[in-house]
Design a protein around this motif. Structure first.
Motif, mmCIF file in Angstrom:
data_model
loop_
_atom_site.group_PDB
_atom_site.id
_atom_site.type_symbol
_atom_site.label_atom_id
_atom_site.label_comp_id
_atom_site.label_asym_id
_atom_site.label_seq_id
_atom_site.Cartn_x
_atom_site.Cartn_y
_atom_site.Cartn_z
ATOM 1 N N GLN A 374 77.159 88.753 -21.531
ATOM 2 C CA GLN A 374 75.842 88.145 -21.678
ATOM 3 C C GLN A 374 75.310 88.467 -23.073
ATOM 4 O OE1 GLN A 374 73.148 88.813 -18.208
ATOM 5 N NE2 GLN A 374 74.910 89.872 -17.297
ATOM 6 N N PRO A 375 74.540 87.566 -23.667
ATOM 7 C CA PRO A 375 74.009 87.826 -25.002
ATOM 8 C C PRO A 375 73.178 89.113 -25.048
ATOM 9 C CG PRO A 375 73.682 85.535 -24.393
ATOM 10 C CD PRO A 375 74.141 86.242 -23.159
ATOM 11 N N GLY A 376 73.490 90.002 -25.995
ATOM 12 C CA GLY A 376 72.704 91.207 -26.196
ATOM 13 C C GLY A 376 72.885 92.276 -25.147
ATOM 14 N N ARG A 377 73.906 92.163 -24.281
ATOM 15 C CA ARG A 377 74.106 93.160 -23.228
ATOM 16 C C ARG A 377 75.548 93.661 -23.246
ATOM 17 N NH1 ARG A 377 70.831 90.904 -17.867
ATOM 18 N NH2 ARG A 377 68.914 90.327 -18.969
ATOM 19 N N GLU A 378 75.727 94.847 -22.682
ATOM 20 C CA GLU A 378 77.065 95.412 -22.595
ATOM 21 C C GLU A 378 77.894 94.640 -21.569
ATOM 22 O OE1 GLU A 378 78.557 97.972 -24.320
ATOM 23 O OE2 GLU A 378 76.781 97.713 -25.597
ATOM 24 N N PRO A 379 79.203 94.483 -21.795
ATOM 25 C CA PRO A 379 80.063 93.793 -20.826
ATOM 26 C C PRO A 379 80.057 94.501 -19.474
ATOM 27 C CG PRO A 379 81.176 94.056 -22.942
ATOM 28 C CD PRO A 379 79.933 94.894 -23.007
ATOM 29 N N ILE A 380 80.190 93.730 -18.429
ATOM 30 C CA ILE A 380 80.264 94.266 -17.069
ATOM 31 C C ILE A 380 81.655 93.972 -16.520
ATOM 32 C CG2 ILE A 380 79.360 94.084 -14.714
ATOM 33 C CD1 ILE A 380 76.694 93.159 -15.963
ATOM 34 N N GLN A 381 82.370 95.015 -16.121
ATOM 35 C CA GLN A 381 83.722 94.868 -15.607
ATOM 36 C C GLN A 381 83.681 94.723 -14.087
ATOM 37 O OE1 GLN A 381 86.530 94.856 -17.460
ATOM 38 N NE2 GLN A 381 85.670 95.428 -19.449
ATOM 39 N N LEU A 382 84.333 93.694 -13.584
ATOM 40 C CA LEU A 382 84.547 93.555 -12.142
ATOM 41 C C LEU A 382 86.032 93.761 -11.895
ATOM 42 C CD1 LEU A 382 82.312 90.439 -11.255
ATOM 43 C CD2 LEU A 382 81.705 92.871 -11.217
ATOM 44 N N VAL A 383 86.378 94.888 -11.298
ATOM 45 C CA VAL A 383 87.787 95.259 -11.135
ATOM 46 C C VAL A 383 88.466 94.338 -10.129
ATOM 47 C CG1 VAL A 383 87.359 97.665 -11.739
ATOM 48 C CG2 VAL A 383 87.239 96.944 -9.334
ATOM 49 N N GLN A 384 89.805 94.383 -10.124
ATOM 50 C CA GLN A 384 90.579 93.462 -9.297
ATOM 51 C C GLN A 384 90.172 93.540 -7.838
ATOM 52 O OE1 GLN A 384 94.768 93.442 -10.071
ATOM 53 N NE2 GLN A 384 95.279 92.252 -8.241
ATOM 54 N N ALA A 385 89.895 92.370 -7.270
ATOM 55 C CA ALA A 385 89.476 92.259 -5.869
ATOM 56 C C ALA A 385 89.696 90.815 -5.433
ATOM 57 C CB ALA A 385 88.002 92.649 -5.714
ATOM 58 N N SER A 386 89.410 90.519 -4.179
ATOM 59 C CA SER A 386 89.547 89.148 -3.704
ATOM 60 C C SER A 386 88.585 88.243 -4.478
ATOM 61 C CB SER A 386 89.233 89.060 -2.213
ATOM 62 O OG SER A 386 87.841 89.253 -1.980
ATOM 63 N N LYS A 387 88.919 86.979 -4.556
ATOM 64 C CA LYS A 387 88.058 86.068 -5.303
ATOM 65 C C LYS A 387 86.681 85.930 -4.655
ATOM 66 C CE LYS A 387 91.491 83.660 -8.017
ATOM 67 N NZ LYS A 387 92.199 82.423 -8.400
ATOM 68 N N GLU A 388 86.589 86.112 -3.349
ATOM 69 C CA GLU A 388 85.282 86.111 -2.694
ATOM 70 C C GLU A 388 84.437 87.303 -3.161
ATOM 71 O OE1 GLU A 388 88.158 85.610 -1.173
ATOM 72 O OE2 GLU A 388 87.894 83.480 -0.681
#
Length: 403
Positions: A374-388
């Motif tokens: 997102q502009p001006g924000r730190e990246p957010i990691q979503l670790v491996q999981a189901s697509k849902e």
């Protein structure tokens, strides 16, 4: 969830009407107050007395019936209901509800009730697949009616197909989930979420095309979760999507990038969130042959002249007003660098970056792992999981942007 609910069960004339008795019995066991309205055709399959015995209420079968107080029962019952359940819902009653017809006690009472409506279709598979039935179902969904997809299994005709009524316990579970979610905290309630899914195709000739490996699973998961979070969802799917579609959402289709752009623009104005999860072709052939291209003797090469397609995501980023625009960056190298450049260039509110070269999280996989930028924000990691689960993480991070 159904305890103390006032439920009208509308039974129509299909062989699956016998299963409606078990369903009514289960609803009563859940603590619901149940009344039954039947079409005349339904009484050919099962008697009103059966339902009256199970519910301890009279069964309404006559549009012109009046009670001793002089009230009009079908109106009084329509006002009484908290939920309206149509089971089994024949192609005929689906057509009537979709088009506002009221020519018998069932269709008139349904038209008169403002209660949430839950429709459980059951019919022959050819009737289910008929374009008229599918159009009527799309109208129901667009009007906010909840539709439970029929099961695939042995039909009354003696062969297997899609159209079999789900078992009563599955219907009760669906009603519990649907009504429970309606009462829960749903942060996307009242919001229109537009989602694209799958890969576009750019045709060289009538049988060959330039495409990609996108299955649309991520887009379908996003549509399902957005619906569960209370949103009104429109899903635009491409020809590459063969996933089972979630119920209670509006489904539109597109094949080429140009077709996708046209449909997206039509829906964009009324959307609050747009998630471009589709894998869109950047280029298309300058010309498309009207006949199948043949191999030319004496040459081992074929040159195809390509021209750039419209950049749909950049268009959305440039023309958004109140909308939250979310793009996807499917990369095979330099993930964060390439995705960050795309975030800035496209002027989007969020970019979902995923490395499709990784085994287990690429195109067609059931799992994913992404980074939200997102502009001006730190990246957010979503670790491996189901697509849902990934879809839930994406949408949860979109909610604050709406506020």
């Amino acid at each position: 969830m159904l305890k103390n609910k006032k439920i009208i069960v509308f039974v129509t004339g299909g062989i699956a009407a016998y299963k409606a008795v078990t369903l009514v019995r289960l609803l009563v066991k859940q603590g619901a107050q149940v009344r039954v309205v039947m079409t005349q055709s339904a009484t050919e399959f099962i008697t009103p007395l059966t339902f009256a015995t199970v519910t301890k209420h009279q069964v309404l079968t006559d549009l012109f019936a009046t009670d001793i107080q002089g009230t009009v029962p079908h109106i009084e019952w329509a006002d009484w209901a908290d939920l309206a359940v149509v089971v089994p819902a024949t192609a005929n009653i689906i057509a009537k509800i979709a088009n506002g017809l009221a020519d018998d006690v069932v269709s008139t009472t349904i038209l008169a009730t403002a209660a949430p409506k839950y429709v459980i279709p059951a019919m022959n598979n050819h009737m289910w697949d008929n374009p008229a039935t599918q159009r009527n179902l799309a109208l129901l969904v667009a009007d906010g009616v909840h539709v439970l997809e029929p099961a695939v299994g042995l039909l009354a005709e003696g062969y297997s197909g899609k159209g079999r009524m789900p078992e009563p316990d599955a219907i009760v579970a669906w009603l519990n989930a649907a009504t429970g979610m309606a009462q829960a905290d749903q942060p996307l309630t009242g919001k229109h979420v537009l989602i694209t899914a799958g890969g576009t195709r750019e045709y060289l000739d009538p049988v060959r095309y330039l495409g990609n490996e996108s299955s649309g699973k991520m887009g379908v998961a996003l549509a399902t979760v957005a619906r569960d979070l209370g949103a009104q969802v429109t899903l635009i799917k491409t020809a590459s999507v063969h996933e089972t579609m979630p119920t209670d959402i509006k489904i539109l289709t597109a094949v080429t990038t140009a077709e996708l752009a046209q449909v997206v623009k039509q829906e964009f104005v009324t959307s609050d969130v747009v998630i471009m999860a589709a894998a869109v072709a950047d280029y298309r052939p300058v010309t498309t042959a009207t006949q199948k291209l043949k191999k030319t003797d004496g040459t081992n090469h074929l040159t195809v002249d390509l021209v750039k397609n419209e950049d749909i995501l950049q268009y959305l980023g440039s023309y958004k007003t109140h909308q939250v625009v979310v793009g996807f960056a499917a990369e095979t190298n330099d993930l964060l660098a390439n995705a960050t450049n795309k975030l800035v260039k496209k002027q989007v509110d969020m970019l979902v970056a995923n490395d499709v070269s990784q085994v287990g999280i690429g195109f067609g996989s059931n799992e994913n792992a992404v980074t939200l930028l997102q502009p001006g924000r730190e990246p957010i990691q979503l670790v491996q999981a189901s697509k849902e689960q990934i879809a839930h993480g994406i949408l949860t991070n979109i909610v604050p942007l709406l506020n």
